[in-house]
Each structure stands twice: as structure tokens, then as C-alpha cells.
Design a protein around this motif. Structure first.
Motif, short mmCIF file in Angstrom:
data_model
loop_
_atom_site.label_atom_id
_atom_site.label_comp_id
_atom_site.label_asym_id
_atom_site.label_seq_id
_atom_site.Cartn_x
_atom_site.Cartn_y
_atom_site.Cartn_z
N HIS A 186 52.71 41.47 43.31
CA HIS A 186 51.85 41.20 44.36
C HIS A 186 50.43 42.13 44.06
O HIS A 186 49.26 41.97 44.45
CB HIS A 186 52.29 41.82 45.54
N ASP A 187 50.53 43.38 42.95
CA ASP A 187 49.12 43.99 43.05
C ASP A 187 48.89 43.80 41.25
O ASP A 187 48.22 44.80 40.99
CB ASP A 187 49.43 45.66 43.07
N HIS B 58 40.91 41.76 43.98
CA HIS B 58 42.27 41.59 44.22
C HIS B 58 42.47 40.89 45.60
O HIS B 58 41.81 41.51 46.60
CB HIS B 58 43.00 43.15 44.36
N HIS C 78 49.73 38.69 51.32
CA HIS C 78 49.75 40.18 51.37
C HIS C 78 48.60 40.78 51.67
O HIS C 78 48.35 42.19 52.08
CB HIS C 78 50.78 40.83 50.21
N ASP D 169 55.49 46.01 51.54
CA ASP D 169 54.19 46.66 50.85
C ASP D 169 53.77 47.93 51.35
O ASP D 169 54.08 48.97 50.42
CB ASP D 169 52.98 45.59 50.76
FE LIG Z 1 47.70 44.85 47.25
#
Ligand SMILES: [Fe+2]
Ligand SMILES: [Fe+2]
Length: 182
Positions: free
Chosen positions: A55-56, A66, A91, A112
Motif C-alpha cells: 500500500h505504501d 503517492h 487507503h 493502516d
Molecule cells: Fe500511504
């Protein structure tokens, strides 16, 4: 289905910062645990784990873009599923315009920020997650200058998205992080 070792290789290609890699792995473990808890199929469990892990992905190299860089340019060409890509979009709704709706999307949003916050709490305790109580986490949530970069609103919203009392969500994650090696 992309095998786990390929996704981990990809993660290391894009991220050099150990703390960020650690965060990605924590969220992957949280997602896998929830997928198991919800009795998802084996292939869904892999999707949930993968969405957590990646996710990151572009955060270190493309902080301003991002997660748009990852969801538009990096992941589609590598064969990641729409479910994983949409969850990663969701997210960060304020950056992508995509809000968490599907179950996978809602759980990723819910895991998260809280995982990051709970990691910060664990670092303050000599025994880490061992013996941690939800109350020690909620107390810190009310301390504005503790892990001030973590959005309390996002934690609140995520918890609502999965329809769980916050204490229960925290306890679930304590058990996961206490028993699974990151
Ligand atoms: Fe993120
Ligand atoms: Fe994250």
C-alpha cells in the motif's frame, strides 16, 4: 496471483527505509489475520496480504504522487489485480478520489494508520506488544503530541468502516502483532 516473494522483492526495490518496510509488513500481517478471521478463501487471503504489503510502495520515491504512481504506473504492468490496486487507491482517498467501499478496501483503511500508531506505542513499552492493553493505546490516542503525525480521524473512520468497537479492533491487532513475527 503474484507469489509473496515477488511482492517482497518489489517492496525492497522501491523502499530502502527499514521503518517503512516494517510498517508495510505489519499492515500485511494485519490484513492476512483479518482475512483469516473472516474465513476468506486462500486466494483472497493472498490479495489481502498483498494489498497490505504494497500500500505504501511509492511513498519513499514519490511522496507527492503517492499512491497514484503505484496504482497507475507501477502495479498494473506487473499483473496485480484490480482488487489490490483499488484497495491501495482507497487507503488515500484525499489523494486518489477513491473512497474505501469494498471489504478489502475498508479493512486496509482500518489497519493502516492504527498499525503505525500501535507500533509507536509498542516502542514505548519494554515488552512491546506483549501485555499491551487497548486502554494503553486509546490513552495515547488522546495525547495529541504522541505520534502526532498519525491521523486520529483516520483511525476513527477506519474503525467505523469495519463496524467494530475501537477496543476490539485494537485487541485483535495486539494479538496479531504479539504472535506474528514482522
Ligand atoms: Fe500511504
Ligand atoms: Fe501506510
Amino acid at each position: 496471483m503474484i507469489p509473496r516473494n515477488k511482492s517482497i522483492e518489489l517492496l525492497h526495490d522501491y523502499i530502502k527505509n527499514d521503518a517503512l518496510i516494517h510498517h508495510c509488513k505489519m499492515v500485511a500481517i494485519a490484513m492476512e489475520a483479518y482475512a483469516n478471521h473472516l474465513r476468506k478463501s486462500e486466494s483472497d487471503i493472498e490479495e489481502w496480504w498483498t494489498a497490505g504489503l504494497l500500500h505504501d510502495l511509492d511513498w519513499e520515491q514519490y511522496p507527492d504522487e503517492h499512491p497514484n504512481k503505484a496504482v497507475n504506473e507501477i502495479l498494473p504492468g506487473l499483473g496485480y489485480s484490480m482488487e489490490v490496486i483499488e484497495a491501495i487507491k482507497a487507503h488515500a482517498p484525499e489523494r486518489t478520489g477513491k473512497h474505501p467501499e469494498e471489504e478489502l478496501e475498508r479493512y486496509l483503511f482500518a489497519c493502516d494508520e492504527l498499525s503505525g500508531f500501535m507500533h509507536a506505542v509498542s516502542l514505548m513499552r519494554p515488552t512491546g506488544f506483549d501485555g499491551m492493553k487497548p486502554k494503553s493505546v486509546t490513552k495515547k490516542l488522546k495525547t495529541a503530541n504522541f505520534a502526532a503525525n498519525v491521523s486520529r480521524d483516520d483511525i476513527q473512520r477506519g474503525t467505523e468502516l469495519i463496524n467494530k468497537p475501537l477496543n476490539e479492533h485494537i485487541q485483535f491487532l495486539i494479538d496479531v502483532f504479539n504472535t506474528t513475527e514482522v
